[in-house]
Design an enzyme around this catalytic site. Structure first.
Site, PDB file in Angstrom:
ATOM      1  N   LYS A  66       0.778  -1.260   0.043  1.00 20.78           N
ATOM      2  CA  LYS A  66       0.039  -0.120  -0.060  1.00 20.78           C
ATOM      3  C   LYS A  66       0.911   1.387  -0.095  1.00 20.78           C
ATOM      4  CE  LYS A  66      -3.584   1.883   2.709  1.00 20.78           C
ATOM      5  NZ  LYS A  66      -4.412   1.870   3.805  1.00 20.78           N
ATOM      6  N   SER A 135      -9.327   2.022   3.159  1.00 17.03           N
ATOM      7  CA  SER A 135      -8.279   2.796   2.258  1.00 17.03           C
ATOM      8  C   SER A 135      -7.384   1.850   1.379  1.00 17.03           C
ATOM      9  CB  SER A 135      -7.641   3.745   2.911  1.00 17.03           C
ATOM     10  OG  SER A 135      -6.968   3.120   3.974  1.00 17.03           O
ATOM     11  N   SER A 159      -9.844  -0.279   7.153  1.00 11.94           N
ATOM     12  CA  SER A 159      -9.376  -0.463   5.861  1.00 11.94           C
ATOM     13  C   SER A 159      -8.620  -1.701   5.477  1.00 11.94           C
ATOM     14  CB  SER A 159      -8.274   0.809   5.885  1.00 11.94           C
ATOM     15  OG  SER A 159      -8.847   2.244   5.955  1.00 11.94           O
TER      16      SER A 159
END
Length: 421
Positions: A66, A135, A159
């Site tokens: 990420k 996210s 997330s």
């Protein structure tokens, strides 16, 4: 989808070559990435080259990371134009640990702005008209699309668990502090937690255990029926009709398979704790992003600016009160988990919402993140429209392996139910 455990075993046994693996991934990325947009950056050939000289439990394993997690050899922009050219000097601790274990960085994956609300371009691999969640959008979508067998993400609210549910894969958020956040762009230092995405529960247990240097593996053993506490409706988190029916189906299947199930009511302090999560998050975010606010406020999204303005108005007294409420809820949570192995709740209110303007609601995740509890999305359910639905197992703090064992048992239970229907 690619199984991390299967790939690790086959690479080790010599029944799968590094080049064959990376050829397959390259073909999949070429075929699907233009529509899914999971990557911020990708370099398959660099990962392939590294894979030929790696050792350890992840030897040769391609991973996605990420883009709020620092990488010394890639730009890390945190989903914000403010950091568009940011090149960290070194890897985040979690990336360094993954590389030590033999993992090879395939690419940086899309995150929402500073891992908060404003979404990136990533689409759900199951239906491009729907969000993949956030996210950790690109990490979840990339695993589901077959771009890599493992991915790293983070959870401050929901997330990891929520995008795993929307994309039909396993996502595991360990107990707070079990995986290092050094080198992660912090949004809330009391809440931010590194998590892992993979095809199934055995895969995330294997991967998270390697990274945490703990025995969390659940493969190779016969799952035993756990004690499951099904959380009764929470006043702040309402599941849609389809999810409610699915959860009841899960409970009936668990009963038939021999689990001890019970209904669990959360004490009133949890309502206060749910509100405390936002107070703590926003107060800390305002301070964590102080430099960005001072130097480039015009490059922040409107929703983030509003959140930071509201966070700036929270007093230290209110923040301290919220932290005390969280501690009271943690004590109550510990008492609840002394009676069952895990709690079972929806991972999200329903299937992934249509559209890309939002990544969906984290109302079923925030309070468990505040508890610092391990939580795992269990894949295996589908909506009538063919989109994945997810339920999560939530365990006591530090009971990560027990949480994963219960999730693995439930996953097998759902798989058996699907084969019988």
């Amino acid at each position: 989808m690619l199984s991390a455990l299967d790939i690790a075993r086959r690479l080790d046994a010599g029944t799968l070559s590094v080049d064959a693996l990376y050829d397959e991934i390259a073909a999949t990325v070429a075929d699907r990435e233009a529509e899914i947009e999971a990557f911020v950056s990708v370099d398959i050939e660099a990962a392939r080259a590294a894979a030929h000289s790696t050792y350890g439990p992840f030897a040769g394993m391609p991973i996605g990371v990420k883009d709020n997690i620092d990488t010394g050899d890639r730009i890390t922009a945190y989903g914000s134009p403010i950091h568009a050219q940011n090149r960290p000097a070194v890897d985040a601790a979690i990336v360094a640990l993954a590389r030590r274990a033999g993992a090879c960085l395939l690419g940086k994956t899309v995150t929402t702005e500073f891992a908060f609300f404003s979404p990136g371009p990533t689409r759900n691999p199951h239906n491009f008209d729907h969000t993949p969640g956030g996210s950790s959008s690109g990490s979840a979508a990339g695993v589901a699309a077959g771009f890599f067998p493992l991915a790293l993400g983070t959870q401050t609210g929901g997330s990891v668990v929520r995008p795993a549910a929307f994309c039909g894969i396993a996502g595991f958020k360990p107990s707070f502090g079990r995986l290092p956040t050094v080198g992660v762009k912090i949004f809330s230092w009391s809440l931010d937690t590194v998590g892992v995405f993979a095809k199934g529960i055995a895969d995330v247990a294997f991967a998270a255990g390697v990274l945490a240097d703990r025995d969390w593996r659940v493969d190779g053993e016969v799952p035993t029926p756990p004690r499951l506490g099904f959380v009764e409706p929470q006043p702040w988190a309402q599941a849609d009709d389809e999810m409610s029916v699915a959860l009841e189906r899960v409970r009936r299947a668990a009963d038939r398979a021999g689990a001890a199930t019970a209904s669990v009511s959360l004490p009133p302090v949890f309502r206060e704790a749910f509100a405390a999560h936002q107070t703590i998050q926003d107060y800390e975010a305002t301070r964590a992003l102080a430099a960005e606010v001072d130097l480039a406020p015009d490059k922040l999204s409107a929703v983030l600016r509003q959140t930071l303005d509201e966070g700036a108005a929270i007093s230290a007294t209110a923040y301290d009160d919220a932290q005390r409420t969280a501690e009271q809820a943690r004590r109550a949570f510990s008492d609840i988990l002394s009676k069952v192995d895990v709690l079972v709740t929806p991972s999200a209110p329903g299937a992934a919402p249509i559209g890309l303007a939002s990544t969906g609601s984290s109302v079923f995740n925030r309070v468990w993140t505040l508890m610092g509890a391990p939580a795992a999305n269990v894949p295996g359910l589908q909506s009538f429209a063919g989109l994945p639905l997810g339920v999560q197992t939530v365990g006591a703090y530090a009971a990560d392996r027990r949480t994963l064992k219960a999730a693995h048992w439930l996953e097998e239970c759902l798989r058996a139910q699907a084969s019988d229907s």
